[in-house]
Design an enzyme around this catalytic site. Structure first.
Site, PDB file in Angstrom:
ATOM      1  N   TRP A 195      -9.512  -5.953  -3.865  1.00 43.23           N
ATOM      2  CA  TRP A 195      -9.645  -6.689  -2.311  1.00 43.23           C
ATOM      3  C   TRP A 195      -9.752  -5.841  -1.461  1.00 43.23           C
ATOM      4  O   TRP A 195      -9.776  -6.438  -0.008  1.00 43.23           O
ATOM      5  CB  TRP A 195      -7.853  -7.363  -2.471  1.00 43.23           C
ATOM      6  CG  TRP A 195      -6.815  -6.544  -2.359  1.00 43.23           C
ATOM      7  CD1 TRP A 195      -6.402  -5.057  -3.083  1.00 43.23           C
ATOM      8  CD2 TRP A 195      -5.898  -6.441  -1.061  1.00 43.23           C
ATOM      9  NE1 TRP A 195      -5.688  -4.407  -2.325  1.00 43.23           N
ATOM     10  CE2 TRP A 195      -5.661  -4.513  -1.355  1.00 43.23           C
ATOM     11  CE3 TRP A 195      -5.707  -7.241   0.481  1.00 43.23           C
ATOM     12  CZ2 TRP A 195      -3.686  -4.922  -0.543  1.00 43.23           C
ATOM     13  CZ3 TRP A 195      -4.874  -6.613   0.915  1.00 43.23           C
ATOM     14  CH2 TRP A 195      -3.539  -5.694   0.997  1.00 43.23           C
ATOM     15  N   ASP A 196      -9.165  -4.016  -1.452  1.00 43.55           N
ATOM     16  CA  ASP A 196      -9.657  -3.253  -0.177  1.00 43.55           C
ATOM     17  C   ASP A 196     -11.104  -3.544   0.370  1.00 43.55           C
ATOM     18  O   ASP A 196     -10.955  -3.374   1.662  1.00 43.55           O
ATOM     19  CB  ASP A 196      -9.935  -1.956  -0.978  1.00 43.55           C
ATOM     20  CG  ASP A 196      -8.742  -1.512  -1.792  1.00 43.55           C
ATOM     21  OD1 ASP A 196      -8.095  -2.640  -2.322  1.00 43.55           O
ATOM     22  OD2 ASP A 196      -8.486  -0.150  -2.101  1.00 43.55           O
ATOM     23  N   GLU A 210       3.069  -3.441  -4.256  1.00 44.22           N
ATOM     24  CA  GLU A 210       2.955  -3.543  -5.403  1.00 44.22           C
ATOM     25  C   GLU A 210       4.279  -3.210  -5.989  1.00 44.22           C
ATOM     26  O   GLU A 210       4.241  -2.756  -7.396  1.00 44.22           O
ATOM     27  CB  GLU A 210       1.847  -2.645  -6.342  1.00 44.22           C
ATOM     28  CG  GLU A 210       0.760  -3.453  -5.936  1.00 44.22           C
ATOM     29  CD  GLU A 210      -1.358  -2.340  -6.359  1.00 44.22           C
ATOM     30  OE1 GLU A 210      -0.366  -1.599  -6.833  1.00 44.22           O
ATOM     31  OE2 GLU A 210      -1.744  -3.188  -6.745  1.00 44.22           O
ATOM     32  N   LYS A 245       5.527  -1.124  -1.165  1.00 47.89           N
ATOM     33  CA  LYS A 245       4.346  -0.383  -1.188  1.00 47.89           C
ATOM     34  C   LYS A 245       3.778  -0.128  -0.095  1.00 47.89           C
ATOM     35  O   LYS A 245       3.199   0.649   0.287  1.00 47.89           O
ATOM     36  CB  LYS A 245       4.289  -0.009  -2.249  1.00 47.89           C
ATOM     37  CG  LYS A 245       2.816   0.396  -2.362  1.00 47.89           C
ATOM     38  CD  LYS A 245       2.510   0.526  -3.877  1.00 47.89           C
ATOM     39  CE  LYS A 245       1.438   1.006  -4.240  1.00 47.89           C
ATOM     40  NZ  LYS A 245       0.102   0.808  -5.644  1.00 47.89           N
ATOM     41  N   GLN A 246       4.086  -1.221   0.538  1.00 51.11           N
ATOM     42  CA  GLN A 246       2.741  -1.320   1.327  1.00 51.11           C
ATOM     43  C   GLN A 246       2.950  -2.406   2.244  1.00 51.11           C
ATOM     44  O   GLN A 246       3.789  -3.556   1.808  1.00 51.11           O
ATOM     45  CB  GLN A 246       1.559  -1.027   0.772  1.00 51.11           C
ATOM     46  CG  GLN A 246       1.350  -2.732  -0.083  1.00 51.11           C
ATOM     47  CD  GLN A 246       0.280  -2.370  -1.141  1.00 51.11           C
ATOM     48  OE1 GLN A 246       0.264  -1.665  -2.489  1.00 51.11           O
ATOM     49  NE2 GLN A 246      -0.985  -2.350  -0.400  1.00 51.11           N
TER      50      GLN A 246
HETATM   51  C1  BGC Z   1      -2.772  -0.590  -3.618  1.00 49.90           C
HETATM   52  C2  BGC Z   1      -3.141  -1.765  -4.001  1.00 49.90           C
HETATM   53  C3  BGC Z   1      -4.669  -1.633  -3.172  1.00 49.90           C
HETATM   54  C4  BGC Z   1      -5.276  -0.064  -4.725  1.00 49.90           C
HETATM   55  C5  BGC Z   1      -6.860   0.892  -4.839  1.00 49.90           C
HETATM   56  C6  BGC Z   1      -3.058   0.404  -4.518  1.00 49.90           C
HETATM   57  O1  BGC Z   1      -2.445   2.258  -5.053  1.00 49.90           O
HETATM   58  O2  BGC Z   1      -1.671  -0.679  -4.095  1.00 49.90           O
HETATM   59  O3  BGC Z   1      -3.254  -2.425  -2.775  1.00 49.90           O
HETATM   60  O4  BGC Z   1      -5.728  -2.521  -3.293  1.00 49.90           O
HETATM   61  O5  BGC Z   1      -4.354   0.821  -4.756  1.00 49.90           O
HETATM   62  O6  BGC Z   1      -6.981   1.233  -3.738  1.00 49.90           O
END
Ligand code: BGC
Length: 779
Positions: A368-369, A496, A608-609
């Site tokens: 999804w990035d 995550e 985490k984010q």
């Molecule tokens: C992040 C995800 C991301 C992925 C790839 C993961 O560490 O939590 O949101 O899509 O990395 O960049």
């Protein structure tokens, strides 16, 4: 002989230069990292910044050449199986190293690790797209040569790269041997302890079919073991200068032997082409690659270099984000923009991997990035690339339909969480397949595309089908609870560190946007283009009641809110979890994912984010400013930013709610994330989402840009640390420049007839009569 370069200490960083990165010595401690930073790419080919001459058995290196989307597959084995788990992993392959050149000076092999290296400099120039290395080397027997190499991966020629390699004897006349090789003995990294690096590979993926060596050209044909693609790696080389002996064929290459006089430069030009049956018929692959390399040779290195500079001049003319007052930051911003361009697939069959084409982290997978982070940068700077990224999703619909059926959805399409060619490759479903928000993220980018370009043709042809098919998943997935609220259960949101929850705020809010948009698109299509509507409806078996269901679910969507705290709950359970004990967590235990079992993390209030905070940006007009501030305050306290996708979003919202220092600090974490290796894994590839997050930080953050049904608007601020900044946007057929300094903001219409926009709530129009305006009041 003692080698200087190993004694240079380990803290040699890159000087702050706005348009390049330059190393003046080899720092062994940063060598691996710099291979990533000095990568060249064109959205298809990626060549890590390893030396032409190879690394001679060193371990702290990754000799990597990648082709975006070119992959093999491996079965995923689960010691404990379950129905519907992802079965096949697709991973981007390390392909033959065709830039390989070996040099022998009077019989002695040149290597950076032997003899004596002096006057060393290497530079990657963002304006020319050339990687240049120059050095002087004294062999163990005292022969001194100057070696200058220039390398490029053609932006305008998908399949082509070239190297110029010039050698000048400085204190002797003698034999110089230059070997132009294709090193086909390459493999991918094996999976290790870090889940973010390497693939579980059962054996070499590329199997030799044929090797051809003609007078000046070479070709290696290989087949991938499981995916069955044919790959051709071709080179065509020629030498100028000195008294040349006939070229001899060696195993794996051509040897050019030259009697070179002192001070006389011998130059090898090597033209490289890669092609595979992912892009053309198998029968064409070898000839195509050979012909592309030969054509490049006819064009010549100088002309290719000029073409490259012209391509980049145009790119920078429209994409450049200029910041006055901080060179290190400007360097980071340009570096990020340059790498995004180098990484992004533009052919509708490929996308942009989390690590671009710079390394093997996350195995070359697309996430999804793309839609949420990278897409806006291209949408507003190179809309045709943004369109190609959407085209990629359209091409992925058949696989997404299959996946939906596996996941017990009778209708619709479910995009894979991570993939290359459309297969769901997420082997750890709690933080992978469970992220259903991917469907809404794709829909969001289509909505943004429509808002920014007005290109309804694209929607009629492709976008509507994607949006409708993916919206159906929400109806299959969600259900009404006893209070009549539409609930989406057992999913994972962007964060995550919290998995498999009910009513993740972000997911629900984005699903609501998605279903409303789907119903709106269908209504518009039916009204304006009944034939297209009929075609799409017939293709996917759409019934009008489904549109009613989208609207009903949207308006009944459960959006968790805690009235007592005045914040949006990340999900039904988040606020009742035990807060993570940050005070008792030593710094070395970050990122948490490398030090705690997932269950330990999941049962705590820790992120985490950005999750809710990301919704505040994407669905900006649905929140009051006070709500945003309270959400920011709460979630900032519980977020580790262990994901590189986090800081940029916190920066944007901090800017909006008036936390200027925080906005700047979070922005700085994003802007030089790879240059300063702050996540300590850039060795395995750059972080493309964070790179694009830098652009988001300037446009959406400091300039306060938003584009939604309320139109295009800005609320600019100027960080205390800067004198001024500016950027351009392609929007609604116009090219707009926004320039902010201490006295205000200038809006200038550079192309296009007219553009309606607003500055801090004040609406105005730029047009032929008034094509620029200055607003004196910054936020
Ligand atoms: C992040 C995800 C991301 C992925 C790839 C993961 O560490 O939590 O949101 O899509 O990395 O960049």
């Amino acid at each position: 002989m003692q080698n200087d370069i190993d004694n240079m200490g380990s803290m040699i960083t890159l000087a702050a230069e706005p348009w390049c990165i330059r190393e003046r010595a080899i720092d062994p401690a940063r060598r691996f990292l710099h291979e990533t930073l000095f990568t060249l790419g064109n959205g298809y080919i990626g060549m890590r910044g390893t030396p032409e001459e190879g690394s001679h058995g060193r371990k702290d290196t990754l000799e990597g050449t990648y082709l975006n989307g070119f992959h093999d597959t491996e079965a995923i084995h689960y010691p404990e199986n379950a129905y519907g788990l992802a079965r096949i992993n697709e991973f981007m392959l390390n392909v033959p190293n065709a830039k390989r050149i070996d040099l022998f000076v009077d019989g002695e092999r040149f290597a950076l690790d032997s003899g004596r290296v002096e006057a060393y400099e290497r530079m990657l120039d963002f304006r020319t797209g050339l990687l240049t290395r120059s050095l002087e080397w004294t062999s163990n027997s005292g022969k001194r040569v100057r070696i200058v190499s220039r390398r490029l991966v053609c932006m305008a020629r998908k399949h082509v790269a070239a190297v110029e390699y010039a050698v000048t004897p400085l204190n002797f006349s003698g034999t110089v041997r230059i070997v132009a090789a294709i090193d086909a003995d390459v493999t991918n990294l094996q999976a290790g302890d870090d889940p973010r690096v390497g693939s579980a590979i059962s054996g070499p993926s590329l199997q030799l079919v044929e090797r051809r060596l003609d007078a000046s050209s070479q070709l290696v044909l290989q087949r991938t073991r499981h995916s069955g693609f044919l790959l051709a790696s071709a080179t065509d080389a020629m030498l100028a200068g000195g008294k040349q002996a006939p070229v001899s064929a060696l195993e794996g290459g051509h040897a050019f032997d030259v009697d070179a006089g002192q001070g006389q430069t011998v130059t090898l030009h090597k033209f490289i082409a890669y092609a595979s049956s992912r892009d053309m018929l198998e029968a064409e692959v070898a000839d195509f690659a050979g012909a592309e390399a030969a054509r490049a040779r006819t064009i010549g290195f100088e002309a290719l270099a000029a073409e490259q500079a012209a391509y980049l001049a145009q790119f920078w003319d429209e994409a450049d984000v200029g910041i006055d007052g901080d060179d290190a930051l400007q360097q980071g911003v340009h570096f990020n923009q340059f790498h995004l361009l180098q990484s992004v697939g533009r052919d509708g069959k490929t996308n942009i991997a989390a690590k671009g084409v710079t390394g093997e982290g996350y195995e070359g997978h697309y996430f999804w990035d793309t839609e949420i982070y990278v897409f806006p940068f291209f949408l507003f700077s190179r809309p045709e690339i943004a369109r190609a990224l959407l085209q990629y999703r359209y091409n992925g619909l058949p696989k997404a339909r299959e996946r939906a059926r596996q996941m017990a959805h009778a209708k619709g399409a479910l995009y894979p969480w991570r993939t290359i060619a459309g297969e769901e490759c997420s082997a750890y479903f709690p933080a992978g397949s469970a992220q259903y928000h991917i469907n809404a993220d794709v829909a969001y980018s289509i909505r943004l595309y429509l808002l920014a370009t007005g290109d309804f043709d694209f929607i009629a042809q492709y976008g509507a089908e994607i949006v409708l098919e993916t919206a159906r998943i929400w109806i299959g997935l969600g259900s009404y609870d006893r209070q009549g609220r539409f609930c989406i259960n057992e999913v994972t949101g962007p964060d995550e560190y919290t998995a498999l929850v009910n009513n993740n705020y972000y997911t629900n809010a984005m699903a609501r946007m998605h279903m409303t948009f789907a119903a709106d698109v269908a209504a518009r299509l039916r009204a304006e283009r009944p034939d297209d509507y009929a075609r799409v409806a017939a293709a996917i078996g759409l019934e009008p009641v489904e549109l009613d269901a989208f609207r009903a679910a949207s308006s009944a969507m459960n959006l968790p809110y805690d009235a007592e705290l005045g914040i949006h709950e990340q999900d039904d359970s988040f606020l009742s979890k035990k807060p993570w004990d940050f005070a008792a967590t030593p710094q070395e235990n970050y990122p948490l994912l490398l030090h705690y079992h997932p269950l330990v993390i999941y049962r705590h209030q820790v992120c985490k984010q950005a999750d809710v905070v990301l919704a505040l940006l994407l669905l900006s007009d649905q929140f009051a400013l006070d709500d945003k501030r309270r959400d920011f305050d709460f979630y900032e306290r519980v977020t580790t930013h262990d994901s590189s996708l986090s800081s940029c979003i916190f920066s944007v919202i901090a800017a909006e709610v008036g936390y200027r220092d925080k906005a700047y600090a979070y922005f700085m974490e994003t802007a030089r994330l790879d240059l300063d290796n702050t996540h300590a894994n850039t060795e395995y590839g750059v972080h493309t989402a964070a790179m694009a997050g830098t652009w988001l930080g300037v446009a959406y953050g400091f300039a306060g840009m938003r584009l939604d049904d309320g139109g295009l608007r800005f609320a600019p601020t100027l960080p205390y640390q800067w004198r001024a900044y500016r950027f351009k946007l392609h929007v609604r057929g116009a090219l707009l420049e926004v320039a902010v300094d201490a006295g205000g903001a200038d809006y200038r219409l550079l192309q296009g007839e007219r553009l309606a926009l607003a500055h801090r709530g004040k609406a105005f129009e730029l047009n032929a009569t008034q094509n620029s305006i200055r607003m004196g009041d910054l936020a």
